[in-house]
Design a protein around this motif. Sequence first.
Motif, PDB file in Angstrom:
ATOM      1  N   ASP A   1      35.321  42.222  30.244  1.00  0.00           N
ATOM      2  CA  ASP A   1      33.937  41.851  30.493  1.00  0.00           C
ATOM      3  C   ASP A   1      33.389  42.818  31.561  1.00  0.00           C
ATOM      4  O   ASP A   1      32.167  42.925  32.192  1.00  0.00           O
ATOM      5  CB  ASP A   1      33.539  40.373  30.804  1.00  0.00           C
ATOM      6  N   LEU A  11      33.537  42.373  34.590  1.00  0.00           N
ATOM      7  CA  LEU A  11      32.975  41.736  35.856  1.00  0.00           C
ATOM      8  C   LEU A  11      33.807  42.007  37.244  1.00  0.00           C
ATOM      9  O   LEU A  11      33.172  42.326  38.037  1.00  0.00           O
ATOM     10  CB  LEU A  11      32.995  40.260  35.602  1.00  0.00           C
ATOM     11  N   ARG A  12      35.100  42.315  37.061  1.00  0.00           N
ATOM     12  CA  ARG A  12      35.955  42.604  38.192  1.00  0.00           C
ATOM     13  C   ARG A  12      35.561  44.151  38.374  1.00  0.00           C
ATOM     14  O   ARG A  12      36.533  44.871  37.447  1.00  0.00           O
ATOM     15  CB  ARG A  12      37.356  42.050  38.097  1.00  0.00           C
ATOM     16  N   GLU A  41      36.778  37.420  32.189  1.00  0.00           N
ATOM     17  CA  GLU A  41      36.861  36.101  33.072  1.00  0.00           C
ATOM     18  C   GLU A  41      37.162  35.133  32.044  1.00  0.00           C
ATOM     19  O   GLU A  41      37.928  34.012  32.496  1.00  0.00           O
ATOM     20  CB  GLU A  41      35.301  35.809  33.156  1.00  0.00           C
TER      21      GLU A  41
END
Length: 838
Positions: free
Chosen positions: A718, A720-721, A735
């Motif tokens: 995703d 996100l990191r 996640e």
Amino acid sequence: MAKVLLIGWDAADWKVINKLIDKGLMPALEGLINHGCMGKLSTLEPPMSPILWTSIATGKLADKHGILGFIEPGPSGVRPTTSGSRKTKAIWNILTQLGYKTHVVGWWPSHPAEAVNGIMVSNFYHSSQNGTLQEGTVYPSNLSGLFEHLRVHPDEITEQHLLPFVPDGALVDQKNDRRLQTIARLLAEASSIQSAATWIMDHAEWDFMGVYFNAIDMFSHHFMCFHPPKMQQVSDSDYKLYNEVVTSAYRYHDMMLEAMLSRVDKDTTVILMSDHGFLSDHLRPAYLPDEPANPVIQHSEHGILVIKGPGIKKDELIYGASLLNITPTILSLFGQPSAKDMDGVPLIQIFEAPQISEMIDSWDLVDGEYSMRASSLPLTNEENQQALKQLVELGYIEDPGSDSEKAVQMAKNEANYHLARVYMSSNRHALAIPLLEELNNQMSDEGRFVTRLARCYMEMGSYTLAQSALELFEERASISCNKPGAKTKHYIYWLQQADVVKGDLLLMQGRAKEALLLFEKVQKINPKSVGMLLKLGNTTMDLGLYDKAHNYFMEVLTQNPESDQAYAGLAFIAIQGGSNEEAAGFALDAIGLNFNAPISHFYLAKALFGMKNYKNAAEALEVCLKMHPNFGLARNMLVEVYTFLGMDQKIAEHNNFFAKAKEDNYGQYQADILEHSVYYTKNLKLNNPMVVVSGLPRSGTSVMMQMLLNGGLPVFTDNLRVSDESNPRGYYEHEAVKSIASNNKWMTQAQGQAVKIIAQLLPYIPPRFSYRVIFMERTMDEVIASQHKMLVRGGKHRENFYPGGLDIIFRKQLQLTKKWIKEQPNIDVLYVNYEEVK
Ligand SMILES: [Zn+2]
């Protein structure tokens, strides 16, 4: 009313018998086969006659019945195994308790004779030809004199009797060649058993009659090396003299069978069986390692089974029978229930109208007069010596010598070794480990202990322990090998065996290329070894070298046309090549040769599935899963097949199995019942597998994800990191993965992509998918240092704070995860060293 005649021919083998029947030389057995059903009987581990015949008579494995070898510790030194050491009721105790007239002759081991509801003549009857019968040989004891009289003495065997065995007997130099005497003694022993059994059949009422002959085994051990075709190491003169001994022994048994069959009526069910077979052709081993009980290497894994009687199917092949089925089947013949504590079940497939009765918990819990002796009668020292001498002469045990303490220790060691083999053969490797470790500590240069110990470690996922045990052995054996007077050939043999185990170890770690090199090395020394050719076939198959694999399997079949594993391999290759019909044919060949291998049924199902024959595919898969319930790929496929067939209830049933298995904890999964099927399963092209990159955090998982992405594989992330100093090229995480333990619905979206799942979370991946796991490995110190650095960067650790003890926890977690991976049939794993990719 039902009557059962059970005849045991130790080591009788279909290969020898079929040739004789084709020539019309075993008419009694031929008649029995024509009016009943026949099949192969799978033997058990370890294939040693007293252990096996007790499993036959109890329906239980040796850890339950307690008979663990040829000898046991006695009041003064060691003695041949006695009936008193049996821990559970035999069929004759159960039938006695039920009031049936029960007789037993010669069973091994049955001395001292038990107080059955009839006559029992123990296995000491024929083995002591001189003097009077020993106390305890005959029950009831007042018949001792009569049975003593019925015995046939070797002196009564004349030239006329010996001529069919050795037509040129007159040429034998009897001063230096004692083999004619051996034949005379074995003939006398078999005739004694026959004479006792027929006397009972003629003079006593009977419902059950069990008769055991050990002569075919003895004849085979002494004379199979002279059986045609001539073996290289046998001299021309010996071959000429003795090449007909084995066939004559079989023919003699056929005559004895005929005499017994003439004494049974049409209401009697006759069961003729052996406990294992005996290698009789070019598969005979040229070399026997010098160690106790080495002659069992000449045994083959299938004995014979023939059953004829009222209500039994005629002209049928019995598939999938083992020694453990005999006692439960006899109970069914008498209309009696089998018991849940027995390891075998009745062979219901042999009955024209099978009646399935409710099982009881245990016959041992049923009270009554059942005659098992509480303790055994001690033998005199002289009796001991005589009986032991024969076992030593046959090579079954080492000469116990005069040091009784040492002899007792030796007997205990052998019993523990045999118990370990029972555990291994029934997938209880954890129980075998302490026994084998103890033996290996005592005798660290004994190949038979360490190779099995390494296999157990391997099965439990402890690859490092397996590796170091083998390395230590190689060191010790090389030293022992160079000592003056050392049994060099023996050590060389075991060093080769250790190499084979090391190859298997590499295979389990997904290092098939290295395994192949090792197997090729061993095979160069034994180019015709069927076992090695099979391994080479499976390994090349694993590597996708199908042409090579095909050649290896074909070579196996020229050596041994009855190798079910070779046919299974060919089936797999045919599936890979898209020839489903051909594959189904090969799989059926494999099943015909050995019904008990789940993998063959699985390949059959795969082929049928490819042919859109869903109904039969479902049937094959049900059979497969009955034998091997944790075969995940098979269950996945079955769910798919039932989806095609629209059988919702079945789908639910099998999905429930997965749900339940998850509850039961994957760690509890029992490994495969067949040694090779783990490899086979892993060899399968996984159905649209999900690629999982795993390992401890900071062991190179992100680097691997990036490599996969660069290689064109979509990754499940995703984003996100985001990348930082610790992972400048990005993390490639998602996640959702963190919550996999409680929610794995997202997994469906991840199919066909690469997912990063750390080692600690890996056991939560749902079993309904197939996975290709790339497992990153990096030295523990580096991992911890790198994690520390990252946490310092993120402000979560102080620079000078260093977490102690983490390495131990991580090591343990890794060990558990790897063990778990090994047990999952739907996971294909590749271990990659961080050093290779960084
Ligand atoms: Zn045997």
